[in-house]
Design a protein around this motif. Structure first.
Motif, mmCIF file in Angstrom:
data_model
loop_
_atom_site.group_PDB
_atom_site.id
_atom_site.type_symbol
_atom_site.label_atom_id
_atom_site.label_comp_id
_atom_site.label_asym_id
_atom_site.label_seq_id
_atom_site.Cartn_x
_atom_site.Cartn_y
_atom_site.Cartn_z
ATOM 1 N N THR A 28 -11.194 -6.425 5.363
ATOM 2 C CA THR A 28 -9.771 -6.421 5.026
ATOM 3 C C THR A 28 -9.571 -6.178 3.536
ATOM 4 N N GLU A 29 -10.365 -6.840 2.721
ATOM 5 C CA GLU A 29 -10.264 -6.666 1.268
ATOM 6 C C GLU A 29 -10.555 -5.220 0.867
ATOM 7 N N HIS A 30 -11.546 -4.622 1.510
ATOM 8 C CA HIS A 30 -11.888 -3.228 1.235
ATOM 9 C C HIS A 30 -10.720 -2.304 1.575
ATOM 10 N N LEU A 31 -10.086 -2.529 2.714
ATOM 11 C CA LEU A 31 -8.972 -1.682 3.127
ATOM 12 C C LEU A 31 -7.754 -1.880 2.232
ATOM 13 N N LEU A 32 -7.515 -3.109 1.786
ATOM 14 C CA LEU A 32 -6.419 -3.344 0.844
ATOM 15 C C LEU A 32 -6.683 -2.594 -0.461
ATOM 16 N N GLY A 33 -7.931 -2.626 -0.913
ATOM 17 C CA GLY A 33 -8.285 -1.855 -2.099
ATOM 18 C C GLY A 33 -8.124 -0.369 -1.868
ATOM 19 N N GLY A 34 -8.456 0.067 -0.656
ATOM 20 C CA GLY A 34 -8.278 1.473 -0.321
ATOM 21 C C GLY A 34 -6.834 1.916 -0.428
ATOM 22 N N THR A 35 -5.905 1.094 0.045
ATOM 23 C CA THR A 35 -4.494 1.488 -0.036
ATOM 24 C C THR A 35 -4.057 1.659 -1.488
ATOM 25 N N ALA A 36 -4.556 0.803 -2.372
ATOM 26 C CA ALA A 36 -4.224 0.937 -3.797
ATOM 27 C C ALA A 36 -4.747 2.258 -4.347
ATOM 28 N N LEU A 37 -5.981 2.615 -3.986
ATOM 29 C CA LEU A 37 -6.572 3.853 -4.477
ATOM 30 C C LEU A 37 -5.892 5.075 -3.883
ATOM 31 N N TRP A 38 -5.633 5.042 -2.576
ATOM 32 C CA TRP A 38 -5.016 6.190 -1.917
ATOM 33 C C TRP A 38 -3.617 6.467 -2.458
ATOM 34 N N LEU A 39 -2.905 5.428 -2.838
ATOM 35 C CA LEU A 39 -1.577 5.618 -3.439
ATOM 36 C C LEU A 39 -1.678 6.157 -4.857
ATOM 37 N N ARG A 40 -2.523 5.539 -5.663
ATOM 38 C CA ARG A 40 -2.640 5.941 -7.066
ATOM 39 C C ARG A 40 -3.131 7.383 -7.186
ATOM 40 N N ALA A 41 -4.050 7.770 -6.331
ATOM 41 C CA ALA A 41 -4.603 9.120 -6.388
ATOM 42 C C ALA A 41 -3.528 10.187 -6.204
ATOM 43 N N LEU A 42 -2.494 9.890 -5.435
ATOM 44 C CA LEU A 42 -1.439 10.865 -5.177
ATOM 45 C C LEU A 42 -0.700 11.266 -6.447
ATOM 46 N N ASP A 43 -0.656 10.392 -7.421
ATOM 47 C CA ASP A 43 0.085 10.651 -8.658
ATOM 48 C C ASP A 43 -0.832 10.999 -9.827
ATOM 49 N N ALA A 84 -12.969 1.933 -8.831
ATOM 50 C CA ALA A 84 -13.224 0.489 -8.754
ATOM 51 C C ALA A 84 -12.129 -0.300 -9.454
ATOM 52 N N GLN A 85 -11.682 0.179 -10.605
ATOM 53 C CA GLN A 85 -10.620 -0.514 -11.333
ATOM 54 C C GLN A 85 -9.315 -0.497 -10.556
ATOM 55 N N VAL A 86 -8.998 0.637 -9.943
ATOM 56 C CA VAL A 86 -7.758 0.736 -9.171
ATOM 57 C C VAL A 86 -7.820 -0.168 -7.944
ATOM 58 N N MET A 87 -8.924 -0.159 -7.233
ATOM 59 C CA MET A 87 -9.057 -0.985 -6.035
ATOM 60 C C MET A 87 -8.965 -2.469 -6.364
ATOM 61 N N ALA A 88 -9.398 -2.833 -7.576
ATOM 62 C CA ALA A 88 -9.347 -4.239 -7.992
ATOM 63 C C ALA A 88 -7.926 -4.716 -8.229
ATOM 64 N N THR A 89 -6.955 -3.789 -8.326
ATOM 65 C CA THR A 89 -5.557 -4.182 -8.532
ATOM 66 C C THR A 89 -4.859 -4.548 -7.218
ATOM 67 N N ALA A 90 -5.516 -4.318 -6.089
ATOM 68 C CA ALA A 90 -4.908 -4.618 -4.791
ATOM 69 C C ALA A 90 -4.770 -6.120 -4.600
ATOM 70 N N PRO A 91 -3.810 -6.549 -3.793
ATOM 71 C CA PRO A 91 -3.681 -7.987 -3.537
ATOM 72 C C PRO A 91 -4.896 -8.521 -2.795
ATOM 73 N N ALA A 92 -5.243 -9.760 -3.059
ATOM 74 C CA ALA A 92 -6.333 -10.407 -2.336
ATOM 75 C C ALA A 92 -5.905 -10.628 -0.885
ATOM 76 N N PRO A 93 -6.864 -10.711 0.036
ATOM 77 C CA PRO A 93 -6.502 -10.965 1.432
ATOM 78 C C PRO A 93 -5.661 -12.231 1.574
ATOM 79 N N ALA A 94 -4.645 -12.147 2.383
ATOM 80 C CA ALA A 94 -3.762 -13.288 2.619
ATOM 81 C C ALA A 94 -4.486 -14.359 3.434
ATOM 82 N N ALA A 95 -3.807 -15.462 3.655
ATOM 83 C CA ALA A 95 -4.384 -16.541 4.451
ATOM 84 C C ALA A 95 -4.606 -16.074 5.887
ATOM 85 N N PRO A 96 -5.588 -16.683 6.587
ATOM 86 C CA PRO A 96 -5.807 -16.337 7.993
ATOM 87 C C PRO A 96 -4.513 -16.416 8.788
#
Length: 219
Positions: free
Chosen positions: A45-60, A70-82
């Motif tokens: 889940t954390e990997h996919l959340l990081g992916g969304t951050a990268l996929w969005l940023r790359a568009l611009d 790696a820096q962009v993916m690290a800006t994604a929100p941490a996984p929420a509670a179960p």
């Protein structure tokens, strides 16, 4: 590609996100994802959340930009509670899907060393990667993991658009490539070596989904 392809791809991607969201909500997030061990469902889940951050940023980002993934993916929100991670995934992917629905398909953007990467390429890349990680999650929680043949076929195009050009920029690029092409009802692949007439030295065929999963080290 045309708008009909975009419509199909985005509907398929939405379905993948819904299935992934249901899986991470239904099962213990400490479940080990065998195909990505030692990752757990939470890690995936954390990997996919990081992916969304990268996929969005790359568009611009321009094609020759200096994006640090790696820096962009690290800006994604941490996984929420179960119990809330499924909704979180949907929310983050909604941001990606909104851009994919409205951006011109031929508009270029950054993606590693690929100079002519377009929105079409990006949609395909996310569609294939999400399909593989959904396979990972389902494989970790049941015995019925599979991948859609049409999505698997898109993976062969992704290979030619991304991995072969990208790996060609590396100092240890292989001397001979494995190429993918149509071969009856499945895909065929062959050694980069060929005979005097340019035909492949050997061709091996397999169902399209099996080729895709093998290329990603699954199956």
């Amino acid at each position: 590609m045309d708008e009909a392809w975009r419509g199909w791809a985005l509907l398929e991607l939405e379905s993948q996100v819904d299935q992934m969201a249901a899986t991470v909500d239904q099962f213990d997030n400490e479940t080990v994802v065998r195909s990505c061990a030692p990752w757990t469902l939470k890690d995936l889940t954390e990997h996919l959340l990081g992916g969304t951050a990268l996929w969005l940023r790359a568009l611009d980002e321009p094609v020759d930009g200096g994006l640090n993934p790696a820096q962009v993916m690290a800006t994604a929100p941490a996984p929420a509670a179960p119990g809330a991670r499924g909704a979180q995934l949907r929310d983050q992917f909604d941001l990606v899907l909104e851009r994919y629905r409205n951006d011109p398909l031929d508009a270029t953007c950054w993606w590693f060393a690929i100079g002519d990467w377009t929105r079409t390429d990006m949609i395909r890349r996310v569609l294939v990667e999400m399909a593989i990680h959904l396979w990972d999650a389902v494989d970790a929680t049941s015995a019925s993991a599979s991948i859609d043949d049409r999505v698997a076929a898109e993976s062969s195009i992704d290979d030619t658009r991304l991995w072969i050009p990208f790996l060609s920029t590396m100092s240890e690029a292989p001397a001979e490539w494995v190429s993918l092409g149509e071969a009856g009802s499945g895909l065929g692949w062959w050694s980069g070596a060929s005979g005097p007439d340019g035909s492949p030295a050997a061709v091996v065929t397999s169902p399209v989904a099996a080729v895709c999963l093998s290329r990603w080290g699954r199956g």
